[in-house]
Design a protein around this motif. Sequence first.
Motif, PDB file in Angstrom:
ATOM      1  N   PRO A   1       8.034  11.364 -15.827  1.00 30.06           N
ATOM      2  CA  PRO A   1       7.003  12.315 -15.360  1.00 30.06           C
ATOM      3  C   PRO A   1       5.916  12.518 -16.419  1.00 30.06           C
ATOM      4  N   ASN A   2       4.646  12.339 -16.023  1.00 30.04           N
ATOM      5  CA  ASN A   2       3.574  12.403 -17.016  1.00 30.04           C
ATOM      6  C   ASN A   2       2.773  13.689 -16.964  1.00 30.04           C
ATOM      7  N   SER A   3       3.440  14.768 -16.593  1.00 28.70           N
ATOM      8  CA  SER A   3       2.907  16.123 -16.761  1.00 28.70           C
ATOM      9  C   SER A   3       4.051  17.088 -16.511  1.00 28.70           C
ATOM     10  N   GLY A   4       3.885  18.333 -16.949  1.00 28.86           N
ATOM     11  CA  GLY A   4       4.922  19.325 -16.710  1.00 28.86           C
ATOM     12  C   GLY A   4       5.169  19.554 -15.234  1.00 28.86           C
ATOM     13  N   ALA A   5       4.084  19.635 -14.453  1.00 31.03           N
ATOM     14  CA  ALA A   5       4.232  19.862 -13.020  1.00 31.03           C
ATOM     15  C   ALA A   5       4.926  18.676 -12.345  1.00 31.03           C
ATOM     16  N   GLN A   6       4.653  17.448 -12.819  1.00 29.23           N
ATOM     17  CA  GLN A   6       5.360  16.283 -12.285  1.00 29.23           C
ATOM     18  C   GLN A   6       6.842  16.357 -12.632  1.00 29.23           C
ATOM     19  N   GLY A   7       7.140  16.920 -13.812  1.00 24.71           N
ATOM     20  CA  GLY A   7       8.536  17.117 -14.182  1.00 24.71           C
ATOM     21  C   GLY A   7       9.229  18.094 -13.247  1.00 24.71           C
ATOM     22  N   GLU A   8       8.530  19.158 -12.894  1.00 22.59           N
ATOM     23  CA  GLU A   8       9.095  20.107 -11.923  1.00 22.59           C
ATOM     24  C   GLU A   8       9.440  19.391 -10.620  1.00 22.59           C
ATOM     25  N   PHE A   9       8.481  18.634 -10.108  1.00 26.55           N
ATOM     26  CA  PHE A   9       8.680  17.911  -8.846  1.00 26.55           C
ATOM     27  C   PHE A   9       9.846  16.932  -8.978  1.00 26.55           C
ATOM     28  N   ALA A  10       9.883  16.204 -10.099  1.00 28.55           N
ATOM     29  CA  ALA A  10      10.956  15.233 -10.312  1.00 28.55           C
ATOM     30  C   ALA A  10      12.317  15.920 -10.332  1.00 28.55           C
ATOM     31  N   GLY A  11      12.419  17.041 -11.048  1.00 35.70           N
ATOM     32  CA  GLY A  11      13.682  17.760 -11.125  1.00 35.70           C
ATOM     33  C   GLY A  11      14.156  18.241  -9.764  1.00 35.70           C
ATOM     34  N   LEU A  12      13.239  18.746  -8.979  1.00 30.82           N
ATOM     35  CA  LEU A  12      13.599  19.229  -7.636  1.00 30.82           C
ATOM     36  C   LEU A  12      13.969  18.080  -6.712  1.00 30.82           C
ATOM     37  N   MET A  13      13.302  16.924  -6.869  1.00 30.94           N
ATOM     38  CA  MET A  13      13.660  15.769  -6.040  1.00 30.94           C
ATOM     39  C   MET A  13      15.042  15.239  -6.415  1.00 30.94           C
ATOM     40  N   VAL A  14      15.413  15.340  -7.683  1.00 34.35           N
ATOM     41  CA  VAL A  14      16.769  14.970  -8.104  1.00 34.35           C
ATOM     42  C   VAL A  14      17.782  15.929  -7.482  1.00 34.35           C
ATOM     43  N   ILE A  15      17.487  17.229  -7.499  1.00 37.43           N
ATOM     44  CA  ILE A  15      18.368  18.210  -6.861  1.00 37.43           C
ATOM     45  C   ILE A  15      18.491  17.915  -5.366  1.00 37.43           C
ATOM     46  N   ARG A  16      17.378  17.587  -4.742  1.00 37.79           N
ATOM     47  CA  ARG A  16      17.386  17.247  -3.314  1.00 37.79           C
ATOM     48  C   ARG A  16      18.302  16.049  -3.061  1.00 37.79           C
ATOM     49  N   ALA A  17      18.176  15.007  -3.907  1.00 38.47           N
ATOM     50  CA  ALA A  17      18.995  13.810  -3.743  1.00 38.47           C
ATOM     51  C   ALA A  17      20.484  14.133  -3.940  1.00 38.47           C
ATOM     52  N   TYR A  18      20.780  15.018  -4.886  1.00 43.13           N
ATOM     53  CA  TYR A  18      22.166  15.433  -5.143  1.00 43.13           C
ATOM     54  C   TYR A  18      22.761  16.108  -3.910  1.00 43.13           C
ATOM     55  N   HIS A  19      22.027  17.041  -3.336  1.00 40.21           N
ATOM     56  CA  HIS A  19      22.533  17.717  -2.135  1.00 40.21           C
ATOM     57  C   HIS A  19      22.722  16.738  -0.982  1.00 40.21           C
ATOM     58  N   GLU A  20      21.779  15.818  -0.822  1.00 39.76           N
ATOM     59  CA  GLU A  20      21.896  14.845   0.272  1.00 39.76           C
ATOM     60  C   GLU A  20      23.101  13.933   0.073  1.00 39.76           C
ATOM     61  N   ALA A  21      23.349  13.549  -1.192  1.00 38.71           N
ATOM     62  CA  ALA A  21      24.514  12.709  -1.472  1.00 38.71           C
ATOM     63  C   ALA A  21      25.814  13.424  -1.148  1.00 38.71           C
ATOM     64  N   ASN A  22      25.793  14.755  -1.217  1.00 40.58           N
ATOM     65  CA  ASN A  22      26.973  15.557  -0.879  1.00 40.58           C
ATOM     66  C   ASN A  22      27.025  15.916   0.605  1.00 40.58           C
ATOM     67  N   GLY A  23      26.075  15.420   1.369  1.00 38.72           N
ATOM     68  CA  GLY A  23      26.029  15.720   2.797  1.00 38.72           C
ATOM     69  C   GLY A  23      25.406  17.055   3.129  1.00 38.72           C
ATOM     70  N   ASP A  24      24.829  17.717   2.120  1.00 43.52           N
ATOM     71  CA  ASP A  24      24.227  19.037   2.325  1.00 43.52           C
ATOM     72  C   ASP A  24      22.723  18.915   2.590  1.00 43.52           C
ATOM     73  N   THR A  25      22.380  18.193   3.641  1.00 44.79           N
ATOM     74  CA  THR A  25      20.963  17.962   3.937  1.00 44.79           C
ATOM     75  C   THR A  25      20.253  19.232   4.387  1.00 44.79           C
ATOM     76  N   ASN A  26      21.028  20.263   4.704  1.00 46.53           N
ATOM     77  CA  ASN A  26      20.436  21.528   5.151  1.00 46.53           C
ATOM     78  C   ASN A  26      19.956  22.390   3.984  1.00 46.53           C
ATOM     79  N   ARG A  27      20.331  22.059   2.775  1.00 47.53           N
ATOM     80  CA  ARG A  27      19.989  22.911   1.623  1.00 47.53           C
ATOM     81  C   ARG A  27      18.518  22.716   1.251  1.00 47.53           C
ATOM     82  N   ASN A  28      17.693  23.683   1.653  1.00 47.67           N
ATOM     83  CA  ASN A  28      16.247  23.557   1.422  1.00 47.67           C
ATOM     84  C   ASN A  28      15.599  24.854   0.947  1.00 47.67           C
ATOM     85  N   ILE A  29      16.405  25.870   0.616  1.00 47.90           N
ATOM     86  CA  ILE A  29      15.843  27.144   0.149  1.00 47.90           C
ATOM     87  C   ILE A  29      15.755  27.132  -1.375  1.00 47.90           C
TER      88      ILE A  29
END
Length: 950
Positions: free
Chosen positions: A561-589
């Motif tokens: 990530p080449n900015s702090g805000a891009q890092g935020e987005f990257a971190g949240l997309m990793v969290i999103r991928a983690y939940h999806e890998a666990n079958g928790d596709t509903n976790r969006n809050i």
Amino acid sequence: MRTDSFAVRHIGPQEDDLDKMLNVIGAESLDQLIFETIPDDILLKEKLDLPRALSENEFLYHIQKLAARNKMFKSYIGLGYHETFTPSVIKRNVLESPGWYTAYTPYQAEIAQGRLEALLNYQTMICDLTGMPLANASLLDEGTAAAEAMTMLFELRSRDQKKNNTCKFFVSEEILPQTLSILKTRAIPLDIELVIGDHANFEFSADFFGAILQYPGKYGQVYDYKEFVAKANDNNIKVAVAADILSLVMLTPPGEFGVDVVVGTTQRFGIPMGYGGPHAAYFATREEYKRNVPGRIIGVTKDVNGNRALRMALQTREQHIKRDKATSNICTAQVLLAVMAGMYAVYHGPEGLKYISSKVHRSAITLAKALGQLDYEQTNPSYFDTLVIRTNAVAIRKTAENHEINFLYIDDNTVSIAINEATSVDDLNDIIAVFAEVAGKETIVLHTLEEATVIPENLQRTSDFLKNEVFHAYHSETALMRYLRRLERKDLSLNHSMISLGSCTMKLNAASEMLPVSMAQWANIHPFVPVDQVGGYQEVLSELEQQLNVITGFAGTSLQPNSGAQGEFAGLMVIRAYHEANGDTNRNICLIPASAHGTNPASAVMAGMKVVVTKTDEKGNIDIDDLREKAEKHHENLAALMVTYPSTHGVFESSIKEITRIIHDNGGQVYMDGANMNAQVGLTNPATIGADVCHLNLHKTFAIPHGGGGPGVGPICLAKHLVQFLPSNPVVKTGGENGITAISAAPWGSALVCLISYGYIKMLGVNGLTNATRHAILNANYIKNRLSGHFDVLYTGERGRAAHEMIVDCRPFKKNGIEVTDIAKRLMDYGFHSPTVSFPVAGTLMIEPTESENLDELDRFCDAMISIRKEIDHATAEDTNNVLKNAPHTLEMLTADQWDLPYSRKEAAYPLDYVAENKFWPSVRRVDDAYGDRNLMCTCAPIEAYIEAE
């Protein structure tokens, strides 16, 4: 004093200053201050597992040894990256000048007129070359700029398209592979369906809202897109084009065949490849989209005297205002690199750019002809700089690498060769020799270039560009050197005085950290070379990742990530991928405290999450009961909490472990915003407080300079269970085994400036890093106590201490008719840049001195603030003609024949004795933002044009 200790040079307060500072603070020791600032249950019990500090000389020897491990092959890989010549006058006077690289984002326009003018030049250059009427002041890289174009066009869908949920976006198969990967990343959370195909066979239909094309294509072919764009316009499909900036000197600008957005990188305009960055991306569009443009636009206005002045225009679009309604989370850009690219155009002018582009084009033609004579087939019917050769690619690669040459190998039978500005006739002969050797033929030796073109006449540029005077006046080195110096003198940077911006950590950018950035062995490396050619880079980047793992307590790091805000987005997309890998596709809050920086909610929305805001209590801390209630209410769908620690209010909240436990108990992950990491390093860390992932601002805590608004680097560090999802790259393997698609274009992001943070950590070592944090807290509390009785600090910890920053309340001064803006502008007369204004609380100043400022500078700043407080006491709501309301005062005012103000010239310009020793003169008086927004003009033009517009 240890002269070989970098920490002694980096940390401002000296040993002899401690007693005085602690006496003012009311602490017996620095250890006591830290104990009273940071909750005991999160203090680290052991030192960081990092090696001893290197001296500056040891580090420079070390980095030169590592540089020697980078093989300096000639690279003709292309794919958006090309060797270029950085004019020495620009390298010496911009890239290597602290007057340019230590400046902050130009929020205080009156003391930033130099870099604002440089950015206006850049915007004008982009508008002229693309044929578009409006350009912003740079984005992060071409891939992310393309993603911003897609999301802007998605936001601009017509009412019927939104009603019908039109969500298809056509992507030409000619798009650069790294751009395609980023488009995929950004499309997923927005439910945009990417349709990848051949533009020539695209079926226009009502279920598409937009399209993106590559110009020229990824392997160099120049296509005629006019018919495609015309059909798209007829079908209400908006079109973006990613265009090679140098090719636009010779090719018809996309703006002339009706596109809506043009994006790309300006790397070819004198910016080193740097193993991937930093490089300033450009973004140009139609004027009717001006309020949807991501990032910042520099505009022309006037000051209170009617003189021409510049400032950042249309700031209400920015994410810190719109928060979860923002369409982008852009915070930093690539200002330093945009300045360099703009000055490249100023220095060369239109005729110089024509010479460079023509030489590149003629070199490609000459090479194609010679290879044809060796019976090689070149398959691009028209091209600007890139050839595609049918051959035995395996044999070519082996021979080429023996000759220290890199090509792009499309498949086993196809080689691509991208010619660049630095390609000489001798280089062409070296390329020909490789192909001759493989063919078993005698080589052909060139002496001159062909005088020809293979660009079809209907695709050749006929329109003029860079007609403004600035692109014709500075073609000698003397002239440009003086122009750059003249602009630099208009800007207040760290080489003049402290910039005490809360949340932005404007610390020393040490010369020894900066020197490697200019070394050719680091600067001139293509990001897609084989990794066995970059042993030095691989060691630095790998060790930096490990250093950051140790500092954060986490298991993995991505530098992409080449900015702090891009890092935020990257971190949240990793969290999103983690939940999806666990079958928790509903976790969006995503829970976000009300005090959070505006990029937090913007990033969460970009990641496809729904933001739920949690309350803060009367002390500014997170309201635990409200957090628990909302976490439990949403426990089935809770994805994450975004929390800044210490808080944006400058407080180590003692309940942080309870906060993270509540989130985990309800199935969520904890994202820690690392903006305030400068108060944690060596004393506590994100893992200890219970976070799962954080981003770090290397341009804050780890000493990469702000550069007037960029470059920034925002790596993410994360716990073991998230490592498998680290972001990948489609060209060079990196990231986790189940890595998300790319966040930015290059495998390791802005790798070149990561050398700075690597040096910062190596030279401070384990003890220096911790002491830097301790002294950041010391300096902040010293300012807090010195200002006590003059200003109220809004929030403190449970023992009355601030962290590394504090919020000073200026709202009570409204009764005197004084606003926080008046204080910010008056500080300029004292030689200081204002602290952060009205964030996170309106009507306040957020002050962060960092550890780099010495006691004398801290005292000068405090003296200035106390003096201003006395001026406030003499102001009244009825009297608007006072020294605060008229601030800042310019040299023109002070030297005018007439002076009819109710205070003296000395009071205006030299309010304290120290000011006379080092006077900084604002070059304009207070700017008129409202006028500029009513009359938006964002390219170079004489002031008469703006007067006529009004």
